[in-house]
Design an enzyme around this catalytic site. Structure first.
Site, PDB file in Angstrom:
ATOM      1  N   HIS A  45       0.827  -1.209   0.000  1.00  0.00           N
ATOM      2  CA  HIS A  45       0.000   0.000   0.000  1.00  0.00           C
ATOM      3  C   HIS A  45       0.865   1.265   0.000  1.00  0.00           C
ATOM      4  CE1 HIS A  45      -2.356   3.129   2.254  1.00  0.00           C
ATOM      5  NE2 HIS A  45      -3.173   2.877   1.245  1.00  0.00           N
ATOM      6  N   GLU A  48       2.202   1.855  -3.427  1.00  0.00           N
ATOM      7  CA  GLU A  48       1.138   2.426  -4.278  1.00  0.00           C
ATOM      8  C   GLU A  48       1.070   3.939  -4.115  1.00  0.00           C
ATOM      9  OE1 GLU A  48      -3.120   3.751  -3.761  1.00  0.00           O
ATOM     10  OE2 GLU A  48      -2.942   1.708  -2.956  1.00  0.00           O
ATOM     11  N   HIS A  49       1.240   4.432  -2.886  1.00  0.00           N
ATOM     12  CA  HIS A  49       1.252   5.871  -2.640  1.00  0.00           C
ATOM     13  C   HIS A  49       2.498   6.527  -3.223  1.00  0.00           C
ATOM     14  CE1 HIS A  49      -1.881   6.873   0.621  1.00  0.00           C
ATOM     15  NE2 HIS A  49      -2.173   5.656   0.179  1.00  0.00           N
ATOM     16  N   GLU A 125      -4.167   7.832   7.555  1.00  0.00           N
ATOM     17  CA  GLU A 125      -5.174   6.933   6.970  1.00  0.00           C
ATOM     18  C   GLU A 125      -5.504   5.798   7.934  1.00  0.00           C
ATOM     19  OE1 GLU A 125      -5.891   4.611   2.694  1.00  0.00           O
ATOM     20  OE2 GLU A 125      -3.962   5.557   3.124  1.00  0.00           O
TER      21      GLU A 125
END
Length: 418
Positions: A45, A48-49, A125
């Site tokens: 993840h 991905e950022h 997040e």
């Protein structure tokens, strides 16, 4: 759908759509939390950022500026088993989108200062999920429904792990998973196969630095279930109940989906009619199957007033026992099939949805996604198959429950089990 296999193992899935001007492009990689351990949880993840935070050719702002100047869209997501980077544009801008996707996929610089900032974004997040009870409850549920299995891990990872990641960690992870054998380029929209092949050859084919093999998906989960509770001072009590179900692409996958419409998906479903319409216990109640390669969980969710927790859980339990004992009607069965078919067709009537379907299916299963074949499989679902699914899903020896809300004397797990 048309499929093309390149010599290095990279696959292309193309769904040409006549009569539209849009093109959706997705780059799918078999990378997600199921391929992470305790030290690397959340790294897929974070990668991905980070690919959006600057490349050898573009700053973070330049990436989105060029997309906006074309009137296009760009985004990405990380799931339990895949990571996807995608664009949608008018057809005349498709090649530019290909070039930008290639740039972020192969040329991300992973700047140290940007990494520090993006870690903070991901930590926020994680905190946001913690503060959103109808989000955190699903991560909690997975931790017991898949206890001891890699699917128990949250996609975002843990704050401790995220803080520890270095640029070297991310590059090593990409080297392991971002290989042609583990990647699918999916395209849907106004493009023919010759142009699609040419664009993949130009922007993707020879840019891979890894030749790692496709990782094996984790085996079947053997968790016996359990219970998890988080006490929070919030107004609504959030309740989840899960049973093991059939995995993605199983021969009874569509029969399972039909049953879900009968039982808990939609306003005519058993759960909605009983808990909301007849008893007024909640605003939201539904069920859905979370399906993965080799694993699945049929989840029931409702949010209710603290005083209605026991009534709601008993009502759900009674509906389960009622449908097991008395079955469902032919009318419910036929309606469920039409709901599934209608949702399936309507969900595929744009280039983005089709791109997602063909890309996900190919990277997970290695097989072509044939829309007409899938519709035929739905049409072939029988009453007996749905009945078989229903009786096999509700295994109370492996049930899992989760609760988020104010302290309650009600033991959800005990009610469901006994």
């Amino acid at each position: 759908m048309e499929k093309f296999l390149f010599k290095n193992g990279l696959q292309l899935a193309l769904m040409p759509i006549k009569g539209i001007r849009s093109v959706s492009i997705g780059i799918f990689t078999g990378a997600g939390c199921v391929f992470e351990d305790n030290k690397t949880t959340g790294i897929s993840h974070l990668i991905e950022h980070m690919v959006f935070k600057g490349t050898k050719n573009r700053s973070a702002f330049k990436i989105v500026e060029e997309i906006d100047e074309m009137g296009a869209q760009i985004n990405a997501f990380t799931a339990k088993e895949i990571t996807c980077f995608y664009t949608k544009s008018v057809d005349e801008q498709a090649e530019k989108c290909f070039e930008i996707l290639s740039d972020i996929y192969f040329n991300a610089v992973f700047d140290e200062n940007e990494l520090k900032k993006e870690k903070n974004v991901v930590l926020e997040e994680i905190s946001m999920v913690e503060d959103t009870p109808d989000d955190i409850i699903f991560d909690m549920l997975a931790s017991v429904a898949f206890k001891g299995h890699v699917l128990e891990k949250p996609i975002l990872g843990t704050a401790e792990a995220v803080k520890s990641f270095t640029t070297a960690d991310m590059r090593e992870h990409m080297k392991k998973y971002y290989s042609p054998l583990n990647t699918v380029v999916a395209i849907a929209g106004n493009m023919d196969i010759d142009k699609a092949v040419a664009l993949v050859e130009k922007y993707f084919l020879n840019n891979f630095v890894s030749d790692s093999k496709k990782p094996l998906f984790p085996k079947e989960n053997n968790s016996k279930g359990g219970n998890i509770v988080k006490i929070k001072d919030i107004e609504q009590a959030n309740i989840c109940i899960a049973f093991p179900c059939y995995p993605y692409d199983h021969e009874l996958y569509y029969a399972q989906s039909v049953f879900n419409y009968i039982f808990g998906n939609g306003m005519t479903s058993r759960l909605f009619q009983k808990l909301r319409e007849e008893q007024g216990l909640c605003y939201s109640v539904y069920s859905y199957p979370s399906v993965y390669m080799n694993n699945g969980a049929m989840t029931i969710y409702t949010g209710t007033n603290l005083n209605n927790v026991e009534k709601s859980v008993l009502s759900i339990k009674n509906e389960i026992y009622n449908i097991i004992k008395n079955g469902f009607t032919e009318k419910e069965f036929l309606r469920g099939k039409e709901q599934l078919k209608g949702g399936f067709i309507l969900g595929q009537e744009n280039s983005s949805a089709l791109m997602m379907s063909i890309g996900r299916y190919l990277v997970l299963t290695g097989k072509n996604f044939d829309l007409n074949e899938k519709l035929e499989l739905i049409n072939k679902v029988t009453y007996e198959e749905v009945n078989e699914v229903m009786k096999n899903i509700f295994d109370f020896n492996r049930v899992s429950t989760a609760y988020v809300g104010k302290k309650t004397s009600c033991d959800i797990y005990d009610i469901i089990k006994n």
